[in-house]
Design a protein around this motif. Structure first.
Motif, mmCIF file in Angstrom:
data_model
loop_
_atom_site.group_PDB
_atom_site.id
_atom_site.type_symbol
_atom_site.label_atom_id
_atom_site.label_comp_id
_atom_site.label_asym_id
_atom_site.label_seq_id
_atom_site.Cartn_x
_atom_site.Cartn_y
_atom_site.Cartn_z
ATOM 1 N N THR A 59 3.731 21.956 -9.958
ATOM 2 C CA THR A 59 4.951 21.195 -10.259
ATOM 3 C C THR A 59 4.695 19.695 -10.211
ATOM 4 O OG1 THR A 59 6.393 22.965 -9.460
ATOM 5 C CG2 THR A 59 7.312 20.747 -9.523
ATOM 6 N N GLU A 60 3.994 19.233 -9.168
ATOM 7 C CA GLU A 60 3.718 17.797 -9.069
ATOM 8 C C GLU A 60 2.802 17.332 -10.194
ATOM 9 O OE1 GLU A 60 5.276 15.564 -7.156
ATOM 10 O OE2 GLU A 60 6.486 17.358 -6.813
ATOM 11 N N ARG A 63 4.884 17.214 -13.333
ATOM 12 C CA ARG A 63 5.864 16.131 -13.275
ATOM 13 C C ARG A 63 5.250 14.838 -13.822
ATOM 14 N NH1 ARG A 63 10.310 16.336 -10.080
ATOM 15 N NH2 ARG A 63 9.319 17.781 -8.613
ATOM 16 N N THR A 64 3.988 14.594 -13.452
ATOM 17 C CA THR A 64 3.291 13.415 -13.967
ATOM 18 C C THR A 64 2.991 13.557 -15.453
ATOM 19 O OG1 THR A 64 2.290 13.011 -11.803
ATOM 20 C CG2 THR A 64 1.224 11.991 -13.705
ATOM 21 N N HIS A 66 4.593 15.279 -17.637
ATOM 22 C CA HIS A 66 5.857 15.202 -18.368
ATOM 23 C C HIS A 66 6.350 13.757 -18.451
ATOM 24 C CE1 HIS A 66 9.690 16.614 -19.900
ATOM 25 N NE2 HIS A 66 10.342 16.037 -18.903
ATOM 26 N N ARG A 67 6.132 12.989 -17.396
ATOM 27 C CA ARG A 67 6.577 11.599 -17.408
ATOM 28 C C ARG A 67 5.800 10.776 -18.432
ATOM 29 N NH1 ARG A 67 5.657 10.558 -12.517
ATOM 30 N NH2 ARG A 67 3.746 9.321 -12.705
ATOM 31 N N ALA A 88 8.111 24.701 -12.079
ATOM 32 C CA ALA A 88 8.025 23.479 -12.877
ATOM 33 C C ALA A 88 9.165 23.402 -13.886
ATOM 34 C CB ALA A 88 6.675 23.426 -13.594
ATOM 35 N N THR A 89 9.517 24.526 -14.484
ATOM 36 C CA THR A 89 10.641 24.563 -15.431
ATOM 37 C C THR A 89 11.917 24.070 -14.768
ATOM 38 O OG1 THR A 89 9.695 26.343 -16.780
ATOM 39 C CG2 THR A 89 12.084 26.099 -16.818
ATOM 40 N N ALA A 91 12.183 22.270 -11.915
ATOM 41 C CA ALA A 91 12.049 20.895 -11.417
ATOM 42 C C ALA A 91 12.178 19.874 -12.543
ATOM 43 C CB ALA A 91 10.710 20.725 -10.705
ATOM 44 N N LEU A 92 11.680 20.205 -13.728
ATOM 45 C CA LEU A 92 11.703 19.269 -14.845
ATOM 46 C C LEU A 92 12.943 19.422 -15.715
ATOM 47 C CD1 LEU A 92 7.948 19.484 -15.941
ATOM 48 C CD2 LEU A 92 9.030 17.859 -14.376
#
Length: 461
Positions: A59-60, A63-64, A66-67, A88-89, A91-92
């Protein structure tokens, strides 16, 4: 210039990656360095190496990713990646199957609890930690199955046929390290699996797979079509659809195991993925549907709902077994592979490897995948051809830790937790470092709610 949407694929194989690309995606591949096929790197935009079965780490990482350049989806086709993809789905905030759904499907007690609450299925179930708990359950409900609360591949699953077997099974569980387990009533009858695909909440059954299992519940053969009578198929499909509604799965493939009991179909468990054990190849051979390709096209919005046509003959998988010991020689593979009706032969052991007694799916030594004019011919052909492959072994030194859960389970901590659960008397709160167990459930033995698994590197059925 318009860029393709980006999809993160967790785990999986190069053929799956190519299907994602064919659906119009640029692929971000998240895999483990010891499992990734380096040739697949040519087909991806990015690759990240990590223990992909660890949701917080994935997930972490994503997250990066995706950003920096947004992802459209996060998916996994393999069991050990499903929880990470779902975490991850969620969280994002992406479309797809979220963490709450996957938690229900992975946690067998939570799954049973939800089905009972929704009136879908009422299998008797409880939790246990030793002989006393197994004995009490068998006294009340009859033959039972003990299993880890999480997991697949038949790891840590044992049948208790009656009270006389309780001491032996309890002693085995202690030796194996199964210090906390689920206890379910043993469902009598043949087992099938159901391959389905959900299109925006509309559930379509793609195939039924008949299975051959040993007394240990390890599966040694699959065949399609399963040959269900129309009314039986209708009841199975209705049960699966109501289960998928109950757990909240609305999009993508599902693989559900069902027992055909004298009282009607009953659920064993389900997964938000296509089946392992090359069942996906059976579906494509018999029904003409490539489930992985369908999934990527559906996620990309380039296809509408599809339904299987009439079976195009039959197909079967037969798993290879060998006497326990050290592999000396493997014979007959080339001759079997040359048969025109053989779709694939896979050997998972080599000379020098140790073959253990057949206790779970990881102990199987390979497989033969064949086609036939119908299911019966395919089944017989698979058995015959598998019998032409000989894996010769010689006695070897038995390693004491080979049959402990820490040595055979990919994620023993995930199956059981890292420390034994203390035994509690009624009314005693759980230990402070462990979450409280959901309530023990009991159910009637009637059919509640019916009117009263390219093989993955860590592939499982």
């Amino acid at each position: 210039m318009n860029e393709n949407p980006r999809i993160a694929v967790i785990g999986g194989t190069r053929p799956a990656i190519r299907k994602a690309r064919a659906a119009g995606y640029d692929v971000v591949w998240v895999h483990h360095p010891r499992e990734l096929d380096p040739a697949g790197l040519r087909d991806v935009q990015e690759a990240h190496l990590v223990a992909y079965w660890e949701p917080p780490a994935v997930t972490e990482l994503l997250r990066t990713v995706h950003r920096l350049r947004p992802l459209a989806r996060v998916v996994s086709m393999t069991e050990d990646g499903l929880e990470s993809a779902a975490a991850a789905t969620s969280a994002l905030g992406l479309p797809g199957t979220g963490h709450s759904v996957v938690e229900l499907l992975h946690d067998k007690l939570a799954f049973r609890t939800r089905l009972r609450e929704r009136g879908v299925d009422g299998v008797a179930v409880g939790t246990g930690h030793g002989e006393r708990d197994i004995r009490a359950f068998v006294e009340e409900h009859g033959p039972a199955v003990i299993k880890p609360r999480f997991g697949s591949g038949s790891i840590g699953v044992r049948v208790v046929h009656g009270l006389r077997e309780v001491p032996e099974v309890a002693a085995w569980a202690e030796r194996f390290g199964l210090h906390s387990f689920l206890i379910e009533e043993y469902l009598q009858g043949p087992e099938i699996s159901v391959e389905s695909f959900s299109f925006g909440g509309r559930h379509t059954v793609l195939a039924h797979t008949a299975k051959e299992t040993l007394d240990s519940l390890v599966e040694i053969g699959h065949v399609q079509p399963a040959g269900l009578e129309a009314e039986s198929a209708r009841r199975v499909d209705d049960l699966v659809a109501r289960m998928l509604d109950a757990v909240g799965l609305t999009d993508g493939p599902a693989h559900t195991e069902v027992k055909l009991t004298p009282q009607g179909p009953r659920l064993i468990e389900s997964h938000n993925r296509r089946g392992g054990d090359r069942i996906v190849d059976l579906v494509e051979e018999v029904h003409g549907i490539d489930i992985d390709a369908l999934a990527f096209r559906w996620y990309a919005g380039t296809t509408g709902p599809v339904a299987p046509g009439d079976p195009r003959g039959g197909a079967a998988v037969r798993f290879l077994t060998a006497e326990p010991g050290v592999v000396q020689q493997i014979e007959g593979v080339d001759a079997v592979r040359a048969d025109p009706d053989v779709l694939d032969v896979q050997i998972s052991v080599s000379p020098g490897d140790t073959v253990s007694p057949l206790a779970w799916s990881y102990d199987r030594a390979g497989l033969v995948l064949v086609r036939g004019s119908d299911a019966s011919e395919a089944r017989d052909r698979a058995r015959k051809l598998a019998g032409r492959i000989t894996i010769r072994t010689a006695p070897g030194e038995r390693r004491a830790d080979r049959r402990h859960i820490s040595a055979v389970a990919p994620r023993p901590d995930r199956l059981l937790g890292t420390t034994p659960l203390p035994r509690s008397e009624p009314g005693t709160p759980p230990a402070p470092d462990r979450p409280a167990e959901p309530p023990v459930l009991s159910g009637s033995k009637g059919p509640a709610g019916l009117g009263t698994e390219g093989a993955e590197p860590r592939g499982k059925e």
